[in-house]
Design an enzyme around this catalytic site. Sequence first.
Site, mmCIF file in Angstrom:
data_model
loop_
_atom_site.group_PDB
_atom_site.id
_atom_site.type_symbol
_atom_site.label_atom_id
_atom_site.label_comp_id
_atom_site.label_asym_id
_atom_site.label_seq_id
_atom_site.Cartn_x
_atom_site.Cartn_y
_atom_site.Cartn_z
ATOM 1 N N LYS A 109 0.843 -1.381 -0.080
ATOM 2 C CA LYS A 109 -0.011 0.088 -0.214
ATOM 3 C C LYS A 109 0.879 1.257 -0.138
ATOM 4 C CE LYS A 109 -4.345 0.759 0.133
ATOM 5 N NZ LYS A 109 -5.645 -0.050 -0.598
HETATM 6 P P1 NAD Z 1 -12.965 7.362 -3.057
HETATM 7 O O1 NAD Z 1 -12.105 8.539 -2.682
HETATM 8 O O2 NAD Z 1 -13.275 7.181 -4.493
HETATM 9 O O3 NAD Z 1 -14.473 7.586 -2.108
HETATM 10 C C1 NAD Z 1 -14.380 7.710 -0.728
HETATM 11 C C2 NAD Z 1 -15.811 8.248 -0.466
HETATM 12 O O4 NAD Z 1 -16.089 8.282 1.022
HETATM 13 C C3 NAD Z 1 -16.319 9.667 -0.886
HETATM 14 O O5 NAD Z 1 -17.613 9.660 -1.292
HETATM 15 C C4 NAD Z 1 -15.972 10.155 0.375
HETATM 16 O O6 NAD Z 1 -16.693 11.886 0.264
HETATM 17 C C5 NAD Z 1 -16.569 9.527 1.421
HETATM 18 N N1 NAD Z 1 -16.144 9.571 2.596
HETATM 19 C C6 NAD Z 1 -15.061 10.172 2.945
HETATM 20 N N2 NAD Z 1 -14.913 10.372 4.479
HETATM 21 C C7 NAD Z 1 -16.073 9.903 4.907
HETATM 22 C C8 NAD Z 1 -16.624 9.994 6.022
HETATM 23 N N3 NAD Z 1 -16.079 10.504 7.337
HETATM 24 N N4 NAD Z 1 -18.003 9.498 6.348
HETATM 25 C C9 NAD Z 1 -18.648 9.221 5.076
HETATM 26 N N5 NAD Z 1 -18.233 8.959 3.820
HETATM 27 C C10 NAD Z 1 -17.020 9.661 3.742
HETATM 28 O O7 NAD Z 1 -12.599 6.067 -2.602
HETATM 29 P P2 NAD Z 1 -12.719 4.691 -2.793
HETATM 30 O O8 NAD Z 1 -11.722 4.130 -3.893
HETATM 31 O O9 NAD Z 1 -14.277 4.648 -3.184
HETATM 32 O O10 NAD Z 1 -12.505 3.794 -1.433
HETATM 33 C C11 NAD Z 1 -13.457 3.749 -0.260
HETATM 34 C C12 NAD Z 1 -13.050 2.600 0.472
HETATM 35 O O11 NAD Z 1 -12.736 1.349 -0.143
HETATM 36 C C13 NAD Z 1 -11.426 2.807 1.309
HETATM 37 O O12 NAD Z 1 -11.641 2.024 2.438
HETATM 38 C C14 NAD Z 1 -10.683 1.879 0.213
HETATM 39 O O13 NAD Z 1 -9.616 1.649 1.040
HETATM 40 C C15 NAD Z 1 -11.535 0.696 -0.140
HETATM 41 N N6 NAD Z 1 -11.272 0.091 -1.604
HETATM 42 C C16 NAD Z 1 -11.260 0.639 -2.544
HETATM 43 C C17 NAD Z 1 -10.912 0.039 -3.727
HETATM 44 C C18 NAD Z 1 -10.656 0.661 -5.283
HETATM 45 O O14 NAD Z 1 -10.781 -0.099 -5.975
HETATM 46 N N7 NAD Z 1 -10.905 1.877 -5.186
HETATM 47 C C19 NAD Z 1 -10.780 -1.530 -3.671
HETATM 48 C C20 NAD Z 1 -10.940 -2.198 -2.253
HETATM 49 C C21 NAD Z 1 -11.168 -1.261 -1.303
#
Ligand code: NAD
Length: 419
Positions: A109
């Site tokens: 990461k």
């Molecule tokens: P992103 O930046 O695209 O979206 C994050 C979202 O969460 C946004 O809508 C933001 O406004 C919201 N957010 C942030 N803080 C918040 C809070 N305190 N309360 C409510 N909403 C909040 O990120 P993402 O890529 O969608 O990742 C989200 C989660 O999924 C993370 O934990 C990431 O590690 C995990 N994840 C992502 C992927 C991927 O392919 N992008 C894969 C596996 C896991």
Amino acid sequence: MTEETQRINPWQMVLAQIDKAARYLSCDPGMIEKLRYPERSLQVSVPVRLDNGTIKIFKGFRVQHSTVRGPAKGGVRYHPSVDLDEVTALAAWMTWKCAVMNIPFGGAKGGVECDPEQLSPGELERLTRRYTAEIMSFIGPDRDIPAPDVNTNAQVMAWMMDTYSMQMGHTVPGVVTGKPIAIGGSEGRSDATGLGVVFMVIEAAQKLGMRLDGATAVVQGFGNVGSSAARSLFREGVKVIAISDRTGGLYCAAGINPFELQRHFLQNGTIAEFPGCERITNDELLALECDILVPAALENVIHRENAGQVRAKIVAEGANGPVTPIADEILGEKGVFVIPDILANAGGVTVSYFEWVQDLQNYFWNEAEINNRLRQIMVSAFKKVIAIAEENRVDNRTAAQMLGIGKVAEALQLRGLYP
Ligand code: NAD
């Protein structure tokens, strides 16, 4: 934020999870001990000239937790709370996740401590290129392959790929995944994590005898994972009654159309004021009565104080580490069916694996092929996890960790220690 969530250190969470899973595994305790340490951690300083002419130094990290099963793989996060412990924990979860999916990667990461909302597109590009240059010797298609995570996207991956390729003197698409399709990205990658979450919800619903058509869901986070999970749920006939982002939540008992919400978000830059919805807080959202709750934002959002208020039958962890260990026990006592992060959100890394394979072969597949293969891999992992949970009478998270940690320990045992 409560006292407990402030105290929860994600790396301590990982260590506690390793200890719990290890109790059920019969491998050499020395091999388990090795997994309590990341292979390599790099901290870099990232100097960026801001648009106002001044220079600001950002802290960057890249951690490779394990490369025993293949090159390290994991996202890059841009967020003010990024630190070494968080990045190390996320790297370890990647190690287990790839093992649970049985894809030939280890876990890594990366992250930069910054607030991307405060950076212009030019500043973001300079930060990305300098961060890539600083971790250059760590990454590569055979070593460690970054991907998008919170606040990073396909454009950030394009800049990373370009910076790496310029240094190498030739185009190296396989150095990152989650790229735009025009430069070697894969069909289906942008929706893969959310779609994978819903493949797992379908399996869980079948197991519980729950009809998805007409079931209700609540989604926290409307970024890459949350928005695509909401769209896939909607396609399955699920009524998505609440959605939130960092600014708060929306509630509509009749259901929200996530496609229309996406259009509203693209036009207005916020989900607020979407017609026909009531505004609610993120805390209220997590306590709504529903069949399926998908936390898809950040770590530690379901904790000691609010876990008792969760009224969902299924919690599908789109985010990494959204449930603290104490909250996990509370959900278990309430009989909530938790689909743990290293299973539920593994669709992203699985299609990243497909992207990497396609880049190395210079031969690309269509979206139907990608989604079919994704579903096969995820359903097979789901079945294995549930079989371990039932056989050992453990919760789904412990079962998934047993599968992942057990596979990595087995690979370590076979390879032995060098020299
Ligand atoms: P992103 O930046 O695209 O979206 C994050 C979202 O969460 C946004 O809508 C933001 O406004 C919201 N957010 C942030 N803080 C918040 C809070 N305190 N309360 C409510 N909403 C909040 O990120 P993402 O890529 O969608 O990742 C989200 C989660 O999924 C993370 O934990 C990431 O590690 C995990 N994840 C992502 C992927 C991927 O392919 N992008 C894969 C596996 C896991």
